[in-house]
Motif scaffolding. Structure first.
Motif, PDB file in Angstrom:
ATOM      1  N   TYR A  35     -18.856  11.742  45.495  1.00 47.95           N
ATOM      2  CA  TYR A  35     -18.002  11.898  44.321  1.00 47.95           C
ATOM      3  C   TYR A  35     -18.458  10.942  43.232  1.00 47.95           C
ATOM      4  N   PHE A  36     -17.997  11.227  42.021  1.00 48.19           N
ATOM      5  CA  PHE A  36     -18.317  10.373  40.881  1.00 48.19           C
ATOM      6  C   PHE A  36     -17.097  10.287  39.984  1.00 48.19           C
ATOM      7  N   VAL A  37     -16.746   9.064  39.610  1.00 41.84           N
ATOM      8  CA  VAL A  37     -15.608   8.838  38.717  1.00 41.84           C
ATOM      9  C   VAL A  37     -16.140   8.591  37.306  1.00 41.84           C
ATOM     10  N   PHE A  38     -15.607   9.346  36.364  1.00 41.99           N
ATOM     11  CA  PHE A  38     -15.940   9.182  34.951  1.00 41.99           C
ATOM     12  C   PHE A  38     -14.901   8.244  34.330  1.00 41.99           C
ATOM     13  N   ASP A  39     -14.716   8.280  33.025  1.00 45.09           N
ATOM     14  CA  ASP A  39     -13.691   7.460  32.384  1.00 45.09           C
ATOM     15  C   ASP A  39     -12.328   7.796  32.984  1.00 45.09           C
ATOM     16  N   THR A  40     -11.476   6.781  33.099  1.00 48.88           N
ATOM     17  CA  THR A  40     -10.218   6.957  33.820  1.00 48.88           C
ATOM     18  C   THR A  40      -8.981   6.999  32.930  1.00 48.88           C
ATOM     19  N   ASP A  41      -9.116   6.738  31.645  1.00 45.52           N
ATOM     20  CA  ASP A  41      -7.974   6.782  30.724  1.00 45.52           C
ATOM     21  C   ASP A  41      -8.360   7.543  29.462  1.00 45.52           C
ATOM     22  N   PHE A  42      -7.505   8.497  29.094  1.00 44.76           N
ATOM     23  CA  PHE A  42      -7.719   9.210  27.842  1.00 44.76           C
ATOM     24  C   PHE A  42      -7.466   8.276  26.666  1.00 44.76           C
ATOM     25  N   PRO A  43      -8.146   8.467  25.550  1.00 43.90           N
ATOM     26  CA  PRO A  43      -7.827   7.688  24.350  1.00 43.90           C
ATOM     27  C   PRO A  43      -6.383   7.980  23.912  1.00 43.90           C
ATOM     28  N   ALA A  44      -5.747   7.004  23.291  1.00 45.77           N
ATOM     29  CA  ALA A  44      -4.363   7.164  22.833  1.00 45.77           C
ATOM     30  C   ALA A  44      -4.245   8.358  21.885  1.00 45.77           C
ATOM     31  N   GLN A  45      -3.198   9.132  22.069  1.00 50.05           N
ATOM     32  CA  GLN A  45      -2.856  10.263  21.190  1.00 50.05           C
ATOM     33  C   GLN A  45      -3.954  11.316  21.084  1.00 50.05           C
ATOM     34  N   SER A  46      -4.757  11.475  22.135  1.00 48.52           N
ATOM     35  CA  SER A  46      -5.871  12.432  22.046  1.00 48.52           C
ATOM     36  C   SER A  46      -5.560  13.790  22.672  1.00 48.52           C
ATOM     37  N   LEU A  47      -4.593  13.834  23.592  1.00 44.44           N
ATOM     38  CA  LEU A  47      -4.295  15.090  24.269  1.00 44.44           C
ATOM     39  C   LEU A  47      -3.756  16.118  23.282  1.00 44.44           C
ATOM     40  N   ASP A  48      -4.133  17.345  23.486  1.00 45.08           N
ATOM     41  CA  ASP A  48      -3.711  18.492  22.672  1.00 45.08           C
ATOM     42  C   ASP A  48      -4.345  18.557  21.290  1.00 45.08           C
ATOM     43  N   LYS A  49      -5.257  17.665  20.968  1.00 47.31           N
ATOM     44  CA  LYS A  49      -5.997  17.807  19.715  1.00 47.31           C
ATOM     45  C   LYS A  49      -7.092  18.851  19.925  1.00 47.31           C
ATOM     46  N   GLU A  50      -7.511  19.488  18.877  1.00 50.74           N
ATOM     47  CA  GLU A  50      -8.622  20.428  18.974  1.00 50.74           C
ATOM     48  C   GLU A  50      -9.947  19.686  19.134  1.00 50.74           C
ATOM     49  N   THR A  51     -10.054  18.553  18.470  1.00 48.73           N
ATOM     50  CA  THR A  51     -11.297  17.784  18.502  1.00 48.73           C
ATOM     51  C   THR A  51     -11.364  16.945  19.779  1.00 48.73           C
ATOM     52  N   TYR A  52     -12.562  16.515  20.101  1.00 49.65           N
ATOM     53  CA  TYR A  52     -12.775  15.700  21.292  1.00 49.65           C
ATOM     54  C   TYR A  52     -13.985  14.811  21.037  1.00 49.65           C
ATOM     55  N   ASN A  53     -14.027  13.708  21.767  1.00 52.18           N
ATOM     56  CA  ASN A  53     -15.206  12.854  21.670  1.00 52.18           C
ATOM     57  C   ASN A  53     -16.254  13.356  22.668  1.00 52.18           C
ATOM     58  N   GLN A  54     -17.320  12.661  22.821  1.00 53.70           N
ATOM     59  CA  GLN A  54     -18.416  13.113  23.684  1.00 53.70           C
ATOM     60  C   GLN A  54     -18.375  12.434  25.059  1.00 53.70           C
ATOM     61  N   ARG A  55     -17.163  12.155  25.546  1.00 51.45           N
ATOM     62  CA  ARG A  55     -17.001  11.502  26.843  1.00 51.45           C
ATOM     63  C   ARG A  55     -16.297  12.455  27.813  1.00 51.45           C
ATOM     64  N   ILE A  56     -16.451  12.179  29.101  1.00 46.56           N
ATOM     65  CA  ILE A  56     -15.807  12.956  30.165  1.00 46.56           C
ATOM     66  C   ILE A  56     -14.855  12.032  30.910  1.00 46.56           C
ATOM     67  N   TYR A  57     -13.693  12.596  31.272  1.00 44.45           N
ATOM     68  CA  TYR A  57     -12.628  11.839  31.944  1.00 44.45           C
ATOM     69  C   TYR A  57     -12.289  12.547  33.251  1.00 44.45           C
ATOM     70  N   GLY A  58     -12.136  11.786  34.314  1.00 39.94           N
ATOM     71  CA  GLY A  58     -11.739  12.379  35.584  1.00 39.94           C
ATOM     72  C   GLY A  58     -12.735  12.098  36.689  1.00 39.94           C
ATOM     73  N   ILE A  59     -12.828  13.038  37.614  1.00 36.97           N
ATOM     74  CA  ILE A  59     -13.652  12.850  38.815  1.00 36.97           C
ATOM     75  C   ILE A  59     -14.267  14.195  39.206  1.00 36.97           C
ATOM     76  N   ASN A  60     -15.444  14.143  39.816  1.00 35.55           N
ATOM     77  CA  ASN A  60     -15.986  15.331  40.454  1.00 35.55           C
ATOM     78  C   ASN A  60     -16.418  14.972  41.865  1.00 35.55           C
ATOM     79  N   PHE A  61     -16.554  15.976  42.719  1.00 38.24           N
ATOM     80  CA  PHE A  61     -16.986  15.747  44.093  1.00 38.24           C
ATOM     81  C   PHE A  61     -17.820  16.927  44.558  1.00 38.24           C
ATOM     82  N   THR A  62     -18.651  16.672  45.568  1.00 35.82           N
ATOM     83  CA  THR A  62     -19.566  17.701  46.055  1.00 35.82           C
ATOM     84  C   THR A  62     -19.528  17.765  47.572  1.00 35.82           C
TER      85      THR A  62
END
Length: 194
Positions: A35-62
């Protein structure tokens, strides 16, 4: 080609991304999945905006013999993955932008048990962490919970893959034949064998 799970959605407002990551990490450790953990906290007030930065948040596993399962998001809270962001994150074409949010994982070679675990995990996470979550399970287990149906679908996909492999092995490309002609002849043979 191979049985897959397709999914999309958003991270639920008020839910805890670090908590979700911790839970998924624990499951990955139990099954000894990479598994790999990416950034763990969203930027403040970013959810539900149309725009996004070039970062990934969360986790993936294989899991073994499986494609990577991405439980990852853009800063706007919509599900995406690092490859999707790299390929479609800066495109201006509307049709390509839609692919940014379409995730899938092929479970064909991982087997039925791994497929079931992934589906159960997605159901659990959906109730607790996701909104607008949509799944299309080619194994039909998400929709039915029917293990026998899942086994039938896996068997059908395995048969198709075996037939295709056999056809390729037994029907080599002929001298002067284009790839298009070859694949048409190959698909005709596979249809005849059905």
């Amino acid at each position: 080609m191979g049985l897959s799970i397709h999914y999309s959605g958003k991270f639920k407002k008020g839910a805890s991304l670090p908590q979700m990551i911790e839970e998924v990490e624990d499951i990955a450790k139990i099954y000894k999945w990479k598994y790999f953990v990416f950034d763990t906290d969203f930027p403040a007030q970013s959810l539900d905006k149309e725009t996004y930065n070039q970062r990934i948040y969360g986790i993936n596993f294989t899991p073994p013999e499986c494609e990577t399962v991405s439980l990852t998001f853009l800063s706007n809270g919509r599900m995406s993955s690092l490859p999707h962001l790299k390929f479609f994150g800066k495109t201006a074409a509307q049709t390509e932008q839609e692919y940014l949010y379409m995730l899938s994982v092929k479970t064909q070679y991982a087997g039925i048990e791994t497929h079931k675990i992934i589906i159960h995990l997605l159901k659990y996470l959906n109730k607790k962490y996701f909104s607008e979550f949509k799944v299309t399970d080619e194994g039909q287990y998400w929709e039915t919970g029917d293990e026998e149906r899942l086994k039938e679908v896996f068997a059908r996909y395995n048969k198709l893959i075996d037939q295709f492999a056999s056809s390729v092995e037994n029907f080599p490309i002929k001298k002067g034949e284009s790839f298009m002609e070859y694949f048409e002849r190959l698909l005709d043979q596979i249809r005849k064998e059905k």
